[in-house]
Design an enzyme around this catalytic site. Structure first.
Site, PDB file in Angstrom:
ATOM      1  N   LYS A  10       2.003  62.980 -30.905  1.00 42.73           N
ATOM      2  CA  LYS A  10       0.959  62.629 -29.938  1.00 42.73           C
ATOM      3  C   LYS A  10       0.992  61.141 -29.562  1.00 42.73           C
ATOM      4  O   LYS A  10       1.617  60.324 -30.267  1.00 42.73           O
ATOM      5  CB  LYS A  10      -0.408  63.020 -30.516  1.00 42.73           C
ATOM      6  CG  LYS A  10      -0.595  64.539 -30.681  1.00 42.73           C
ATOM      7  CD  LYS A  10      -2.022  64.862 -31.100  1.00 42.73           C
ATOM      8  CE  LYS A  10      -2.236  66.355 -31.227  1.00 42.73           C
ATOM      9  NZ  LYS A  10      -3.656  66.687 -31.551  1.00 42.73           N
ATOM     10  N   TYR A  50      -4.283  72.768 -23.116  1.00 40.98           N
ATOM     11  CA  TYR A  50      -5.418  72.941 -24.040  1.00 40.98           C
ATOM     12  C   TYR A  50      -6.523  73.820 -23.453  1.00 40.98           C
ATOM     13  O   TYR A  50      -7.689  73.692 -23.840  1.00 40.98           O
ATOM     14  CB  TYR A  50      -5.972  71.577 -24.451  1.00 40.98           C
ATOM     15  CG  TYR A  50      -5.163  70.901 -25.551  1.00 40.98           C
ATOM     16  CD1 TYR A  50      -5.091  71.455 -26.838  1.00 40.98           C
ATOM     17  CD2 TYR A  50      -4.492  69.712 -25.318  1.00 40.98           C
ATOM     18  CE1 TYR A  50      -4.371  70.829 -27.847  1.00 40.98           C
ATOM     19  CE2 TYR A  50      -3.757  69.082 -26.338  1.00 40.98           C
ATOM     20  CZ  TYR A  50      -3.716  69.649 -27.600  1.00 40.98           C
ATOM     21  OH  TYR A  50      -3.006  69.035 -28.605  1.00 40.98           O
ATOM     22  N   ASN A 113      -4.810  62.458 -34.040  1.00 43.70           N
ATOM     23  CA  ASN A 113      -4.265  62.939 -35.314  1.00 43.70           C
ATOM     24  C   ASN A 113      -2.743  63.129 -35.328  1.00 43.70           C
ATOM     25  O   ASN A 113      -2.223  63.988 -36.027  1.00 43.70           O
ATOM     26  CB  ASN A 113      -5.018  64.186 -35.775  1.00 43.70           C
ATOM     27  CG  ASN A 113      -4.902  65.328 -34.790  1.00 43.70           C
ATOM     28  OD1 ASN A 113      -4.272  65.199 -33.752  1.00 43.70           O
ATOM     29  ND2 ASN A 113      -5.501  66.448 -35.129  1.00 43.70           N
ATOM     30  N   HIS A 116       0.764  67.707 -33.124  1.00 44.78           N
ATOM     31  CA  HIS A 116       0.263  69.051 -32.796  1.00 44.78           C
ATOM     32  C   HIS A 116       1.157  70.080 -33.473  1.00 44.78           C
ATOM     33  O   HIS A 116       2.348  69.851 -33.647  1.00 44.78           O
ATOM     34  CB  HIS A 116       0.320  69.267 -31.279  1.00 44.78           C
ATOM     35  CG  HIS A 116       0.123  70.706 -30.872  1.00 44.78           C
ATOM     36  ND1 HIS A 116      -1.118  71.275 -30.762  1.00 44.78           N
ATOM     37  CD2 HIS A 116       1.018  71.686 -30.591  1.00 44.78           C
ATOM     38  CE1 HIS A 116      -0.987  72.553 -30.413  1.00 44.78           C
ATOM     39  NE2 HIS A 116       0.310  72.827 -30.302  1.00 44.78           N
ATOM     40  N   GLU A 127       3.650  77.906 -25.780  1.00 46.44           N
ATOM     41  CA  GLU A 127       3.667  76.445 -25.713  1.00 46.44           C
ATOM     42  C   GLU A 127       5.079  75.910 -25.473  1.00 46.44           C
ATOM     43  O   GLU A 127       5.273  74.954 -24.713  1.00 46.44           O
ATOM     44  CB  GLU A 127       3.057  75.867 -26.996  1.00 46.44           C
ATOM     45  CG  GLU A 127       1.559  76.159 -27.083  1.00 46.44           C
ATOM     46  CD  GLU A 127       0.913  75.781 -28.410  1.00 46.44           C
ATOM     47  OE1 GLU A 127      -0.301  76.017 -28.548  1.00 46.44           O
ATOM     48  OE2 GLU A 127       1.602  75.256 -29.305  1.00 46.44           O
TER      49      GLU A 127
HETATM   50  N1  UDP Z   1      -9.992  67.834 -32.099  1.00 46.12           N
HETATM   51  C1  UDP Z   1     -10.995  66.864 -32.091  1.00 46.12           C
HETATM   52  N2  UDP Z   1     -12.156  67.092 -32.777  1.00 46.12           N
HETATM   53  C2  UDP Z   1     -12.386  68.248 -33.461  1.00 46.12           C
HETATM   54  C3  UDP Z   1     -11.382  69.234 -33.469  1.00 46.12           C
HETATM   55  C4  UDP Z   1     -10.204  68.997 -32.771  1.00 46.12           C
HETATM   56  O1  UDP Z   1     -10.826  65.814 -31.461  1.00 46.12           O
HETATM   57  O2  UDP Z   1     -13.458  68.395 -34.067  1.00 46.12           O
HETATM   58  C5  UDP Z   1      -8.726  67.600 -31.361  1.00 46.12           C
HETATM   59  C6  UDP Z   1      -7.595  67.198 -32.314  1.00 46.12           C
HETATM   60  O3  UDP Z   1      -6.726  66.305 -31.618  1.00 46.12           O
HETATM   61  C7  UDP Z   1      -6.921  68.541 -32.555  1.00 46.12           C
HETATM   62  C8  UDP Z   1      -7.029  69.180 -31.178  1.00 46.12           C
HETATM   63  O4  UDP Z   1      -8.315  68.792 -30.705  1.00 46.12           O
HETATM   64  O5  UDP Z   1      -5.586  68.381 -33.012  1.00 46.12           O
HETATM   65  C9  UDP Z   1      -6.934  70.692 -31.157  1.00 46.12           C
HETATM   66  O6  UDP Z   1      -7.892  71.217 -32.060  1.00 46.12           O
HETATM   67  P1  UDP Z   1      -7.520  72.406 -33.060  1.00 46.12           P
HETATM   68  O7  UDP Z   1      -8.798  72.917 -33.629  1.00 46.12           O
HETATM   69  O8  UDP Z   1      -6.632  73.387 -32.374  1.00 46.12           O
HETATM   70  O9  UDP Z   1      -6.733  71.662 -34.220  1.00 46.12           O
HETATM   71  P2  UDP Z   1      -5.176  71.675 -34.597  1.00 46.12           P
HETATM   72  O10 UDP Z   1      -4.667  73.063 -34.327  1.00 46.12           O
HETATM   73  O11 UDP Z   1      -4.507  70.627 -33.757  1.00 46.12           O
HETATM   74  O12 UDP Z   1      -5.136  71.330 -36.066  1.00 46.12           O
HETATM   75 MG    MG Z   2      -4.776  74.210 -32.647  1.00 45.91          MG
END
Ligand code: UDP
Ligand code: MG
Length: 141
Positions: A10, A50, A113, A116, A127
Site C-alpha cells: 500500500k 473496494y 496498514n 492488502h 482482484e
Molecule cells: N480499514 C480501516 N479501518 C477499519 C477496518 C479496515 O481503515 O476499521 C481499512 C484497512 O486499510 C483495511 C481495509 O480497510 O486493510 C479493508 O478492510 P478489511 O476489513 O477487508 O481488512 P483486511 O482484509 O485488509 O485485513
Molecule cells: Mg479484506
C-alpha cells in the site's frame, strides 16, 4: 484457483521505502511472484476495488489513502495462497497483529496498514483480474 492470491504493497509502505523489504518477506515466505507492477490508482479505481466496503465508516478514508500515491500490486502463487498470505500479513489492525507478520513490522495503524491480502479464492481471482491482463499473468508458460 487455490494456489493464487492478490496482494498490494500500500502507499504508506511504498512512501516509507519498505517495498524492497516487503518483497523480500514475500519471497522468503515461499511465494512465487507471478505478476507485479507499481501503479498510482485513481479514486475511481480505488472505489471499484473496494466496492464491498462501500458505506462502512472507514470507506472514504480508505479510498483516498489507496489513491494517494504509488502502490505495488502483485499476483502471488503458493499452495493454499490466500490463507498463507493472510497469515504472513497478520491482523488488519497492527496492534493486534502477531509477531513477525508484515503488518506488525511495517503498518502505521489500522487504516495505513502496509499491505492488502485477498480474503477468499473467489475474491483473489476477481482482484487479480481487476489489475492484470492475460499477458501479464502468463508467467513463463
Ligand atoms: N480499514 C480501516 N479501518 C477499519 C477496518 C479496515 O481503515 O476499521 C481499512 C484497512 O486499510 C483495511 C481495509 O480497510 O486493510 C479493508 O478492510 P478489511 O476489513 O477487508 O481488512 P483486511 O482484509 O485488509 O485485513
Ligand atoms: Mg479484506
Amino acid at each position: 484457483m487455490e494456489n493464487q492470491t492478490f496482494a498490494i504493497i500500500k502507499p504508506d509502505a511504498v512512501k516509507n521505502k519498505d517495498t524492497g523489504l516487503i518483497l523480500d518477506r514475500i519471497l522468503k515466505a515461499g511465494f512465487h511472484i507471478l505478476a507485479g507492477k507499481l501503479l498510482h490508482i485513481s479514486l475511481q479505481q480505488a472505489e471499484g476495488f473496494y466496492d464491498i466496503h462501500k458505506g462502512k465508516p472507514f470507506y472514504d478514508e480508505l479510498i483516498e489513502f489507496m489513491s494517494s500515491g504509488q502502490c505495488m500490486v502483485l499476483a502471488l502463487e503458493k499452495e493454499n495462497a490466500v490463507e498463507e498470505w493472510r497469515n504472513t500479513i497478520g491482523a488488519t489492525n497492527p496492534a493486534e497483529a502477531a509477531e513477525g507478520t508484515i503488518r506488525k513490522d511495517f503498518a502505521t495503524n489500522v487504516g495505513l496498514n502496509a499491505v492488502h491480502g485477498s480474503d477468499s479464492n473467489e475474491n483473489a481471482q476477481k482482484e487479480i483480474a481487476f489489475f492484470f491482463s492475460d499477458s501479464e499473468l502468463r508467467g513463463n508458460q
